[in-house]
Design an enzyme around this catalytic site. Sequence first.
Site, PDB file in Angstrom:
ATOM      1  N   GLY A  55      -4.591  -4.168  -3.807  1.00 38.23           N
ATOM      2  CA  GLY A  55      -5.580  -3.135  -4.109  1.00 38.23           C
ATOM      3  C   GLY A  55      -4.796  -1.898  -4.467  1.00 38.23           C
ATOM      4  O   GLY A  55      -4.164  -1.292  -3.603  1.00 38.23           O
ATOM      5  N   HIS A  56      -4.748  -1.577  -5.745  1.00 34.82           N
ATOM      6  CA  HIS A  56      -3.937  -0.456  -6.220  1.00 34.82           C
ATOM      7  C   HIS A  56      -4.863   0.687  -6.631  1.00 34.82           C
ATOM      8  O   HIS A  56      -5.669   0.541  -7.540  1.00 34.82           O
ATOM      9  CB  HIS A  56      -3.048  -0.901  -7.392  1.00 34.82           C
ATOM     10  CG  HIS A  56      -2.013  -1.911  -6.987  1.00 34.82           C
ATOM     11  ND1 HIS A  56      -1.093  -2.439  -7.868  1.00 34.82           N
ATOM     12  CD2 HIS A  56      -1.741  -2.474  -5.789  1.00 34.82           C
ATOM     13  CE1 HIS A  56      -0.319  -3.289  -7.204  1.00 34.82           C
ATOM     14  NE2 HIS A  56      -0.695  -3.336  -5.959  1.00 34.82           N
TER      15      HIS A  56
ATOM     16  N   LYS B 219       1.739   2.190  -5.164  1.00 38.70           N
ATOM     17  CA  LYS B 219       2.270   1.650  -6.432  1.00 38.70           C
ATOM     18  C   LYS B 219       1.344   1.971  -7.607  1.00 38.70           C
ATOM     19  O   LYS B 219       1.795   2.371  -8.679  1.00 38.70           O
ATOM     20  CB  LYS B 219       2.455   0.122  -6.320  1.00 38.70           C
ATOM     21  CG  LYS B 219       3.458  -0.278  -5.237  1.00 38.70           C
ATOM     22  CD  LYS B 219       3.516  -1.778  -5.039  1.00 38.70           C
ATOM     23  CE  LYS B 219       2.293  -2.369  -4.369  1.00 38.70           C
ATOM     24  NZ  LYS B 219       2.097  -1.998  -2.953  1.00 38.70           N
TER      25      LYS B 219
ATOM     26  N   GLN C 267       1.983  -5.983  -3.228  1.00 43.80           N
ATOM     27  CA  GLN C 267       2.446  -6.103  -1.839  1.00 43.80           C
ATOM     28  C   GLN C 267       3.733  -5.289  -1.662  1.00 43.80           C
ATOM     29  O   GLN C 267       3.926  -4.313  -2.355  1.00 43.80           O
ATOM     30  CB  GLN C 267       2.646  -7.573  -1.419  1.00 43.80           C
ATOM     31  CG  GLN C 267       1.338  -8.359  -1.293  1.00 43.80           C
ATOM     32  CD  GLN C 267       0.740  -8.783  -2.630  1.00 43.80           C
ATOM     33  OE1 GLN C 267       1.382  -9.441  -3.421  1.00 43.80           O
ATOM     34  NE2 GLN C 267      -0.503  -8.424  -2.893  1.00 43.80           N
TER      35      GLN C 267
ATOM     36  N   ASP D 153       0.805  -1.222   0.000  1.00 48.45           N
ATOM     37  CA  ASP D 153       0.000   0.000   0.000  1.00 48.45           C
ATOM     38  C   ASP D 153       0.838   1.272   0.000  1.00 48.45           C
ATOM     39  O   ASP D 153       0.437   2.304   0.541  1.00 48.45           O
ATOM     40  CB  ASP D 153      -0.966   0.021   1.216  1.00 48.45           C
ATOM     41  CG  ASP D 153      -1.884  -1.176   1.217  1.00 48.45           C
ATOM     42  OD1 ASP D 153      -2.232  -1.652   0.124  1.00 48.45           O
ATOM     43  OD2 ASP D 153      -2.245  -1.643   2.314  1.00 48.45           O
TER      44      ASP D 153
HETATM   45  P1  GDP Z   1      -0.803   0.404  -3.569  1.00 46.95           P
HETATM   46  O1  GDP Z   1      -1.409  -0.870  -3.106  1.00 46.95           O
HETATM   47  O2  GDP Z   1       0.672   0.459  -3.348  1.00 46.95           O
HETATM   48  O3  GDP Z   1      -1.162   0.780  -4.974  1.00 46.95           O
HETATM   49  O4  GDP Z   1      -1.420   1.547  -2.617  1.00 46.95           O
HETATM   50  P2  GDP Z   1      -2.960   1.672  -2.174  1.00 46.95           P
HETATM   51  O5  GDP Z   1      -3.751   2.158  -3.307  1.00 46.95           O
HETATM   52  O6  GDP Z   1      -3.436   0.452  -1.472  1.00 46.95           O
HETATM   53  O7  GDP Z   1      -2.838   2.755  -1.028  1.00 46.95           O
HETATM   54  C1  GDP Z   1      -2.321   4.027  -1.275  1.00 46.95           C
HETATM   55  C2  GDP Z   1      -3.398   5.069  -0.884  1.00 46.95           C
HETATM   56  O8  GDP Z   1      -2.805   6.334  -0.788  1.00 46.95           O
HETATM   57  C3  GDP Z   1      -4.486   5.197  -1.942  1.00 46.95           C
HETATM   58  O9  GDP Z   1      -5.685   5.542  -1.298  1.00 46.95           O
HETATM   59  C4  GDP Z   1      -3.989   6.359  -2.799  1.00 46.95           C
HETATM   60  O10 GDP Z   1      -5.041   7.051  -3.444  1.00 46.95           O
HETATM   61  C5  GDP Z   1      -3.340   7.226  -1.757  1.00 46.95           C
HETATM   62  N1  GDP Z   1      -2.192   8.017  -2.198  1.00 46.95           N
HETATM   63  C6  GDP Z   1      -1.236   7.701  -3.109  1.00 46.95           C
HETATM   64  N2  GDP Z   1      -0.284   8.658  -3.139  1.00 46.95           N
HETATM   65  C7  GDP Z   1      -0.644   9.582  -2.226  1.00 46.95           C
HETATM   66  C8  GDP Z   1      -0.047  10.803  -1.753  1.00 46.95           C
HETATM   67  O11 GDP Z   1       1.033  11.205  -2.168  1.00 46.95           O
HETATM   68  N3  GDP Z   1      -0.724  11.487  -0.774  1.00 46.95           N
HETATM   69  C9  GDP Z   1      -1.899  11.055  -0.253  1.00 46.95           C
HETATM   70  N4  GDP Z   1      -2.466  11.784   0.694  1.00 46.95           N
HETATM   71  N5  GDP Z   1      -2.480   9.913  -0.674  1.00 46.95           N
HETATM   72  C10 GDP Z   1      -1.850   9.188  -1.626  1.00 46.95           C
HETATM   73  P1  IMO Z   2      -0.902  -4.125  -2.258  1.00 42.54           P
HETATM   74  O1  IMO Z   2      -0.457  -4.662  -3.597  1.00 42.54           O
HETATM   75  C1  IMO Z   2      -0.958  -4.590   2.088  1.00 42.54           C
HETATM   76  C2  IMO Z   2      -1.014  -8.669   3.645  1.00 42.54           C
HETATM   77  C3  IMO Z   2      -2.262  -9.138   4.375  1.00 42.54           C
HETATM   78  C4  IMO Z   2      -1.662 -10.131   5.346  1.00 42.54           C
HETATM   79  C5  IMO Z   2      -0.535 -10.772   4.516  1.00 42.54           C
HETATM   80  C6  IMO Z   2      -0.911 -12.098   3.863  1.00 42.54           C
HETATM   81  O2  IMO Z   2      -2.206  -3.413  -2.315  1.00 42.54           O
HETATM   82  O3  IMO Z   2       0.187  -3.352  -1.613  1.00 42.54           O
HETATM   83  P2  IMO Z   2      -2.443 -12.760   1.802  1.00 42.54           P
HETATM   84  O4  IMO Z   2      -3.897 -12.493   1.543  1.00 42.54           O
HETATM   85  O5  IMO Z   2      -1.530 -12.211   0.766  1.00 42.54           O
HETATM   86  O6  IMO Z   2      -2.159 -14.200   2.105  1.00 42.54           O
HETATM   87  O7  IMO Z   2      -2.140 -11.966   3.171  1.00 42.54           O
HETATM   88  O8  IMO Z   2      -0.201  -9.832   3.511  1.00 42.54           O
HETATM   89  N1  IMO Z   2      -1.233  -8.140   2.283  1.00 42.54           N
HETATM   90  C7  IMO Z   2      -1.178  -6.849   1.961  1.00 42.54           C
HETATM   91  N2  IMO Z   2      -0.994  -5.757   2.741  1.00 42.54           N
HETATM   92  N3  IMO Z   2      -1.059  -4.448   0.750  1.00 42.54           N
HETATM   93  C8  IMO Z   2      -1.225  -5.525  -0.039  1.00 42.54           C
HETATM   94  O9  IMO Z   2      -1.196  -5.448  -1.394  1.00 42.54           O
HETATM   95  C9  IMO Z   2      -1.325  -6.798   0.565  1.00 42.54           C
HETATM   96  N4  IMO Z   2      -1.502  -8.053   0.098  1.00 42.54           N
HETATM   97  C10 IMO Z   2      -1.432  -8.866   1.157  1.00 42.54           C
HETATM   98  O10 IMO Z   2      -2.896  -8.090   5.030  1.00 42.54           O
HETATM   99  O11 IMO Z   2      -1.064  -9.451   6.412  1.00 42.54           O
HETATM  100 MG    MG Z   3      -2.911  -1.561  -1.815  1.00 46.50          MG
END
Ligand code: GDP
Ligand code: IMO
Ligand code: MG
Length: 424
Positions: free
Chosen positions: A40-41, A16, A222, A13
């Site tokens: 979840g991107h 990416k 991840q 998270d």
């Molecule tokens: P990913 O899994 O690495 O793609 O990241 P996620 O989407 O799960 O989580 C990143 C969260 O931060 C999302 O809600 C994005 O919309 C938000 N986000 C990304 N870059 C920024 C930033 O620079 N500032 C803020 N405030 N939010 C951001």
């Molecule tokens: P993105 O790509 C954050 C965590 C789960 C759990 C562990 C194992 O959005 O960054 P799994 O379902 O993979 O067997 O769970 O890994 N986890 C993540 N945490 N971002 C993710 O993906 C994750 N994918 C799995 O919360 O601790």
């Molecule tokens: Mg994510």
Amino acid sequence: MKVDVLLGLQWGDEGKGKVVDVLTPRYDVVARFQGGPNAGHTLEFDGKKYVLRSIPSGIFQNGQINIIGNGVVLDPVLFREEAEALEKSGVDLRKVLKISKKAHLIMPTHRLLDAANEKAKGGAKIGTTGKGIGPTYTDKISRNGLRLGDTLAPDFKEKYEAARNRHLAQLKAMGEAPEYAELEARWLDAIDYLRTYDIIDSEYVVNNLLREGKRVLCEGAQGTLLDVDFGSYPFVTSSNTTCAGACTGLGVAPNKIGEVYGIFKAYCTRVGSGPFPTELHDATGKLIRDLGHEYGAVTGRERRCGWIDLVALKYAIMINGVTRLIMMKSDVLDGFDEVKACVAYEIDGKITEEFPFTVDDSRIKPIYETLPGWKTDMTAFRSEDQFPAEFKAYIDFLEKKLETPITIISIGPDREQTIERHLK
Ligand code: GDP
Ligand code: IMO
Ligand code: MG
């Protein structure tokens, strides 16, 4: 041509999805190499927000090819949901998306096994996303998996039923007798849907594209600290989230890896169980969660929050061979009087800058350096010249400690809120 890889350096998270979308115009191909719908991107542009799980984050740009590689595990039902939602919002997915024959399929019984495994672990549960990731990769490694290419063969149904029956026996041994008929019907329907996509020998396609001079960006899921080998085992996911995963997950040779973009937040989060040395259980942790909207994109779970951990980051940079850093969400700290960075761990009275074999929060005391906050709303900035002196000092501090240039700074969730810096 070489491939560039973008991957998370923390516990996932990091942002990416946003950065892959921003970088996509410079590439011809975007490819996912591991993970599955546990990811979840999130992407935001033109006032709209999208969350991608299995589909690469390059699909919203200008017709780049998007590939789901062999290292990915795919749930046909969730894929269909995701794909149909995207098509509804105007993305011509079939034109841009290709999926590897060798990607493994997540079956309904994998999800049931995931839940049963977690239940059996009780208090020691991993806190998985419940998407069947562990059991699917287990079947892959134990040579029992079903691959997307298998759906094209006439004996697919028999193969599926044999795998399902094996899973049901495992569930029975665990005291579970789940209803699966409805889940199965939806899954088989979704398999028919999935078959209408371009199912390819992705290792040939990717290498041929490279030979033609096409630019490829590999999108990690991840983060490094969730890697099955190098993460905080056993509180990890079941794939190699690190750079080497791009080789095995796409069929790209190690000498074809070009730039490695390592992405991190200006602080640190984790979702699910497992150690987190710099976690804050106080009001500051809560403030970061509120300001950063730190709730899971897939599960909605609260993300645990804490200060940036340079011990873990240095380790992640080493494992991945990161050449360029990307810092996300610094805007979340815009109002802080001071910010902290963990520069070493004290473990049983000894100071170390290495990430230990046993990451045990009760034995690790993080050693912090405190830096002055910048107390400036930077979310509307569009150039690094606008950065206040304290923020520049913070970046300099990080670059020195991490010995790697920070080339992109994200100051908000929108595509536009991205500042590129010249390489020094
Ligand atoms: P990913 O899994 O690495 O793609 O990241 P996620 O989407 O799960 O989580 C990143 C969260 O931060 C999302 O809600 C994005 O919309 C938000 N986000 C990304 N870059 C920024 C930033 O620079 N500032 C803020 N405030 N939010 C951001
Ligand atoms: P993105 O790509 C954050 C965590 C789960 C759990 C562990 C194992 O959005 O960054 P799994 O379902 O993979 O067997 O769970 O890994 N986890 C993540 N945490 N971002 C993710 O993906 C994750 N994918 C799995 O919360 O601790
Ligand atoms: Mg994510």
